[in-house]
Write an enzyme that holds these catalytic residues in place. Sequence first.
Site, PDB file in Angstrom:
ATOM      1  N   ASP A 130      27.583  -6.405  34.102  1.00 16.05           N
ATOM      2  CA  ASP A 130      26.179  -6.671  33.765  1.00 16.05           C
ATOM      3  C   ASP A 130      26.026  -8.041  33.100  1.00 16.05           C
ATOM      4  O   ASP A 130      24.907  -8.472  32.806  1.00 16.05           O
ATOM      5  CB  ASP A 130      25.578  -5.539  32.917  1.00 16.05           C
ATOM      6  CG  ASP A 130      26.317  -5.304  31.610  1.00 16.05           C
ATOM      7  OD1 ASP A 130      27.335  -5.978  31.359  1.00 16.05           O
ATOM      8  OD2 ASP A 130      25.865  -4.435  30.836  1.00 16.05           O
ATOM      9  N   SER A 131      27.157  -8.746  32.910  1.00 14.29           N
ATOM     10  CA  SER A 131      27.092 -10.148  32.464  1.00 14.29           C
ATOM     11  C   SER A 131      26.320 -10.988  33.472  1.00 14.29           C
ATOM     12  O   SER A 131      25.884 -12.092  33.143  1.00 14.29           O
ATOM     13  CB  SER A 131      28.504 -10.705  32.275  1.00 14.29           C
ATOM     14  OG  SER A 131      29.281 -10.514  33.446  1.00 14.29           O
ATOM     15  N   ASP A 152      29.334  -2.021  36.743  1.00  8.72           N
ATOM     16  CA  ASP A 152      28.951  -1.776  35.358  1.00  8.72           C
ATOM     17  C   ASP A 152      27.671  -0.959  35.304  1.00  8.72           C
ATOM     18  O   ASP A 152      26.702  -1.266  36.005  1.00  8.72           O
ATOM     19  CB  ASP A 152      28.639  -3.132  34.709  1.00  8.72           C
ATOM     20  CG  ASP A 152      29.399  -3.365  33.439  1.00  8.72           C
ATOM     21  OD1 ASP A 152      30.036  -2.433  32.928  1.00  8.72           O
ATOM     22  OD2 ASP A 152      29.355  -4.514  32.954  1.00  8.72           O
ATOM     23  N   LYS A 158      31.743   1.615  35.302  1.00  9.85           N
ATOM     24  CA  LYS A 158      32.247   1.323  33.953  1.00  9.85           C
ATOM     25  C   LYS A 158      31.145   1.584  32.936  1.00  9.85           C
ATOM     26  O   LYS A 158      29.998   1.216  33.167  1.00  9.85           O
ATOM     27  CB  LYS A 158      32.693  -0.141  33.864  1.00  9.85           C
ATOM     28  CG  LYS A 158      33.046  -0.590  32.450  1.00  9.85           C
ATOM     29  CD  LYS A 158      33.815  -1.890  32.423  1.00  9.85           C
ATOM     30  CE  LYS A 158      32.985  -3.137  32.379  1.00  9.85           C
ATOM     31  NZ  LYS A 158      32.065  -3.237  31.236  1.00  9.85           N
ATOM     32  N   GLU A 200      30.316   1.400  28.568  1.00 13.60           N
ATOM     33  CA  GLU A 200      30.766   0.890  27.278  1.00 13.60           C
ATOM     34  C   GLU A 200      30.741   2.001  26.227  1.00 13.60           C
ATOM     35  O   GLU A 200      29.795   2.788  26.188  1.00 13.60           O
ATOM     36  CB  GLU A 200      29.854  -0.253  26.809  1.00 13.60           C
ATOM     37  CG  GLU A 200      29.953  -1.498  27.655  1.00 13.60           C
ATOM     38  CD  GLU A 200      29.153  -2.686  27.099  1.00 13.60           C
ATOM     39  OE1 GLU A 200      28.665  -2.612  25.955  1.00 13.60           O
ATOM     40  OE2 GLU A 200      29.042  -3.677  27.833  1.00 13.60           O
ATOM     41  N   GLU A 243      37.722  -5.415  24.844  1.00 15.70           N
ATOM     42  CA  GLU A 243      37.134  -6.758  24.705  1.00 15.70           C
ATOM     43  C   GLU A 243      37.068  -7.191  23.248  1.00 15.70           C
ATOM     44  O   GLU A 243      36.745  -6.394  22.363  1.00 15.70           O
ATOM     45  CB  GLU A 243      35.707  -6.746  25.305  1.00 15.70           C
ATOM     46  CG  GLU A 243      34.991  -8.078  25.129  1.00 15.70           C
ATOM     47  CD  GLU A 243      33.742  -8.241  25.970  1.00 15.70           C
ATOM     48  OE1 GLU A 243      33.376  -7.293  26.703  1.00 15.70           O
ATOM     49  OE2 GLU A 243      33.132  -9.327  25.893  1.00 15.70           O
TER      50      GLU A 243
END
Length: 262
Positions: free
Chosen positions: A43-44, A82, A111, A113, A180
Amino acid sequence: MKKLTLSALKKRKNNLPIVMITAYDALFARLLSESADILLVGDSLNMSFGGNADTLSATMDQMIYHTNAVCKGAPETFVITDMPFGSYSDEGIALSNALRVYRETPADAIKIEGGADKAHLVKHLVDNGFAVCGHIGLLPQSVRAEGGYKVKGRSEEEALSLIADAQAIEQAGAFIIVIEGVIADVATRVAQSVSIPVIGIGAGNGVDGQVLVFSDMLGLYEPFVPKFVKQYTNGATVVKEAVNIYKNEVQNREFPDENFIY
Ligand code: KIV
């Protein structure tokens, strides 16, 4: 290169490091797939492609659009999508959004978080047939809640909490974990505390692989270069110089010459 299977990826634990890189479109996916084991549709993309200050406004529609582009460009590469902020806020929401990824794209995994607090969501998704990648440590989707990007693992208490996060995510059934923004020695301890591969970003060299945002490592993203990013080429300069030559040739009527006309 043939697409890696989940079991082949798991066997890379304490073995040949896994090469993961983000990709957002078919053009770059094709280029990056020549060297990457895994392409992450992170999602960056909301920052480097969308021009936003953080990842929080990324949507499911965006992630699905970019995942399809990446899968078309790199059909033989393992692709992880993501799940964007808000798309897994409870089990029902997580399952319906994860279903969208599998129904509307050929992505291999998703993925999410979060650490121990999100383990029940990982388990729910795994129990329903999804391959799930965890993401612990510095969580970009928590940037507004935490008031900035904070490196984790600076105290023994934080180190133990990261180990507990990784173990909870593994226990829940994740096949791999991204870690991260964590002090390198602590990330190494985290990797050694679980039996699934741990992929680092800003987490040192004692883990089972590395992931970088492609526009960072190619030197294309100029607004901010994090300390952990190695720029393997100066993409921004290469692009700007090439376009400047084009501009001059157009303005001087040097392009197109007789080689480039019908
Ligand atoms: O969105 C992303 O690109 C990521 C990486 C930073 C791991 O999650």
